[in-house]
Write an enzyme that holds these catalytic residues in place. Sequence first.
Site, mmCIF file in Angstrom:
data_model
loop_
_atom_site.group_PDB
_atom_site.id
_atom_site.type_symbol
_atom_site.label_atom_id
_atom_site.label_comp_id
_atom_site.label_asym_id
_atom_site.label_seq_id
_atom_site.Cartn_x
_atom_site.Cartn_y
_atom_site.Cartn_z
ATOM 1 C CG ASP A 131 -2.434 1.341 1.391
ATOM 2 O OD1 ASP A 131 -3.390 0.028 1.502
ATOM 3 O OD2 ASP A 131 -1.778 2.350 0.751
ATOM 4 C CB ILE A 132 1.546 3.920 -2.291
ATOM 5 C CG1 ILE A 132 2.468 5.220 -2.974
ATOM 6 C CG2 ILE A 132 -0.242 5.259 -1.601
ATOM 7 C CD1 ILE A 132 3.359 3.780 -3.090
ATOM 8 C CD GLU A 182 -7.675 5.871 -1.521
ATOM 9 O OE1 GLU A 182 -8.536 5.998 -0.153
ATOM 10 O OE2 GLU A 182 -7.122 6.078 -2.213
ATOM 11 C CG HIS A 221 -8.399 -3.343 -2.247
ATOM 12 N ND1 HIS A 221 -9.354 -2.235 -2.982
ATOM 13 C CD2 HIS A 221 -7.894 -2.370 -1.032
ATOM 14 C CE1 HIS A 221 -9.645 -1.185 -2.328
ATOM 15 N NE2 HIS A 221 -9.291 -1.317 -1.078
ATOM 16 C CG HIS A 256 -6.614 -2.326 3.327
ATOM 17 N ND1 HIS A 256 -6.020 -1.860 3.423
ATOM 18 C CD2 HIS A 256 -8.210 -1.930 3.221
ATOM 19 C CE1 HIS A 256 -6.940 -0.745 2.418
ATOM 20 N NE2 HIS A 256 -8.008 -0.837 2.295
HETATM 21 P P1 5GP Z 1 -9.548 1.546 0.319
HETATM 22 O O1 5GP Z 1 -10.410 1.539 -0.996
HETATM 23 O O2 5GP Z 1 -9.746 0.278 1.006
HETATM 24 O O3 5GP Z 1 -10.710 2.280 1.660
HETATM 25 O O4 5GP Z 1 -8.542 2.468 0.264
HETATM 26 C C1 5GP Z 1 -7.250 1.945 -0.767
HETATM 27 C C2 5GP Z 1 -6.283 1.889 -0.463
HETATM 28 O O5 5GP Z 1 -5.628 1.834 -1.355
HETATM 29 C C3 5GP Z 1 -5.621 2.614 0.299
HETATM 30 O O6 5GP Z 1 -5.118 2.048 1.557
HETATM 31 C C4 5GP Z 1 -4.889 3.452 -1.060
HETATM 32 O O7 5GP Z 1 -3.552 3.916 0.621
HETATM 33 C C5 5GP Z 1 -4.021 2.243 -0.934
HETATM 34 N N1 5GP Z 1 -3.845 2.942 -2.832
HETATM 35 C C6 5GP Z 1 -4.400 3.755 -3.627
HETATM 36 N N2 5GP Z 1 -4.111 4.351 -4.596
HETATM 37 C C7 5GP Z 1 -3.030 3.541 -4.484
HETATM 38 C C8 5GP Z 1 -2.230 3.191 -5.880
HETATM 39 O O8 5GP Z 1 -1.574 3.972 -7.187
HETATM 40 N N3 5GP Z 1 -0.768 2.846 -5.682
HETATM 41 C C9 5GP Z 1 -0.997 1.359 -4.642
HETATM 42 N N4 5GP Z 1 0.371 1.012 -4.014
HETATM 43 N N5 5GP Z 1 -1.692 2.197 -3.531
HETATM 44 C C10 5GP Z 1 -2.491 2.818 -3.389
#
Ligand code: 5GP
Length: 130
Positions: free
Chosen positions: A29-30, A88, A93, A95
């Site tokens: 995760d970035i 987001e 995905h 985590h």
């Molecule tokens: P969620 O959709 O589960 O709420 O969060 C999306 C997750 O993806 C976040 O933890 C965010 O930091 C990660 N994320 C979003 N865009 C990118 C990206 O371009 N690269 C990586 N490696 N992680 C990402």
Amino acid sequence: MASIFSKIVAGEIPCYKVAETESCFAFLDINPVQKGHVLCIPKKEVDYLFDLDEQLYGELTQFARRVAQSIKKVCPCQKVGVAVLGLEVPHAHIHLIPLQNEGDMNFHNHVKLTEEEFKQLAAELAANFE
Ligand code: 5GP
């Protein structure tokens, strides 16, 4: 339009890759909540985890289990926590987050890693993926 994660799988957007199978992909995760925070995704773009067909859902969870075993070996932790948010990025995905205590699973807290630390960590996780 392809999701950010589909672009990562296609190599159009860079990532710190941890592991890959025919159907699944894992990368750091970035914006990690803890050092060792990994995202496991199906290569096929499906928004919601529980909309995956049964076979791919099984493959993804088995893949995540193997990635978690690598995290447990590489990152000092009691256990590897599992979370599904998906608020987001509309590409399913899982985590995986190394935990020393309950408070370590806090999506409002983030740790900063240098590029070198990201690279080193991804390489160690990849080397321990079985
Ligand atoms: P969620 O959709 O589960 O709420 O969060 C999306 C997750 O993806 C976040 O933890 C965010 O930091 C990660 N994320 C979003 N865009 C990118 C990206 O371009 N690269 C990586 N490696 N992680 C990402």
